[in-house]
Design an enzyme around this catalytic site. Structure first.
Site, PDB file in Angstrom:
ATOM      1  CG  ASN A 168       4.374  -1.566   5.085  1.00 40.52           C
ATOM      2  OD1 ASN A 168       5.502  -1.875   5.429  1.00 40.52           O
ATOM      3  ND2 ASN A 168       3.397  -2.460   5.045  1.00 40.52           N
TER       4      ASN A 168
ATOM      5  CG  ASP B 185      -5.275   4.834   2.992  1.00 44.05           C
ATOM      6  OD1 ASP B 185      -5.251   4.429   4.171  1.00 44.05           O
ATOM      7  OD2 ASP B 185      -4.286   5.297   2.395  1.00 44.05           O
TER       8      ASP B 185
ATOM      9  CB  CYS C 234      -0.988  -0.028   1.166  1.00 46.04           C
ATOM     10  SG  CYS C 234      -0.243   0.052   2.812  1.00 46.04           S
TER      11      CYS C 234
ATOM     12  CB  CYS D 198      -3.711   1.907   7.145  1.00 43.79           C
ATOM     13  SG  CYS D 198      -3.444   3.422   8.088  1.00 43.79           S
ATOM     14  NE  ARG D 199      -4.586   1.478   1.863  1.00 41.98           N
ATOM     15  CZ  ARG D 199      -4.361   2.071   0.708  1.00 41.98           C
ATOM     16  NH1 ARG D 199      -5.249   1.945  -0.261  1.00 41.98           N
ATOM     17  NH2 ARG D 199      -3.274   2.785   0.511  1.00 41.98           N
ATOM     18  CB  SER D 200       0.113  -3.463   2.794  1.00 40.37           C
ATOM     19  OG  SER D 200       1.013  -2.574   3.372  1.00 40.37           O
TER      20      SER D 200
END
Ligand code: 4NP
Length: 166
Positions: free
Chosen positions: A11, A125, A8, A13-15
């Site tokens: 690196n 996000d 993401c 929050c999402r990934s």
């Protein structure tokens, strides 16, 4: 070894959420010895940091371990180190392509490409939306479908069945 990298922007929050959720799925199928999992960001701001507080809280609530995850920057070498490069959104794909060695045949996918029945193709996000639950819902659907594809592509069905009957 099958190597999977989630990517993401920051690196945090999402990934890292996808990394932790996918690692749990892989462990539950008894495939941890065959699949290596990591995550990275196309931006440099958070290198070395643990996941965002919101991602940490959500993973804690779900009982999913994230203790080993630290942010790092996506690098050119990742194109040769990982077979599955899984971006969270289209901007990530563009940023990754910019870092790609010219000779590489690109095989970047987006996580939600795995889910044709879900209309959204970009994982929202939570750095901007604040909605970690909605991101988790999509990350969970995407990682489950991704693992199904990896099992098929690498002929791991029997391995999974053997683990289920153990
Ligand atoms: P992520 O979210 O890409 O899901 O980790 C973000 C985290 C940090 C920033 C942007 C997005 N930032 O601008 O610092």
């Amino acid at each position: 070894m099958i190597r999977v990298l989630f990517v993401c922007l920051g690196n945090i929050c999402r990934s890292p959420m996808a990394e932790a959720v996918f690692r749990e799925l892989v462990k539950n199928k008894g495939l941890a010895h065959l699949i290596e999992i990591d995550s990275a960001g196309t931006g440099k701001w958070h290198i070395g940091e643990a996941p965002h507080r919101g991602t940490q809280r959500l993973l804690r609530e779900k009982g999913i371990d994230y203790s080993t995850i630290k942010a790092r920057e996506f690098q050119e070498k990742d194109f040769s180190d990982f077979q599955y490069l899984v971006a969270m959104d289209q901007k990530n794909v563009q940023d990754m392509k910019r870092k790609s060695p010219k000779s590489t045949s690109l095989s970047i996918t987006r996580l939600l490409d795995e889910c044709p029945h879900i209309q959204e193709k970009d994982v929202p996000d939570p750095w901007y939306t604040g909605d970690f639950e909605e991101t988790y819902r999509l990350v969970k659907a995407g990682t489950e479908a991704l693992l199904d594809r990896i099992i098929k592509e690498n002929h791991l069905e029997e391995e999974v069945l053997a683990n289920e009957t153990d």
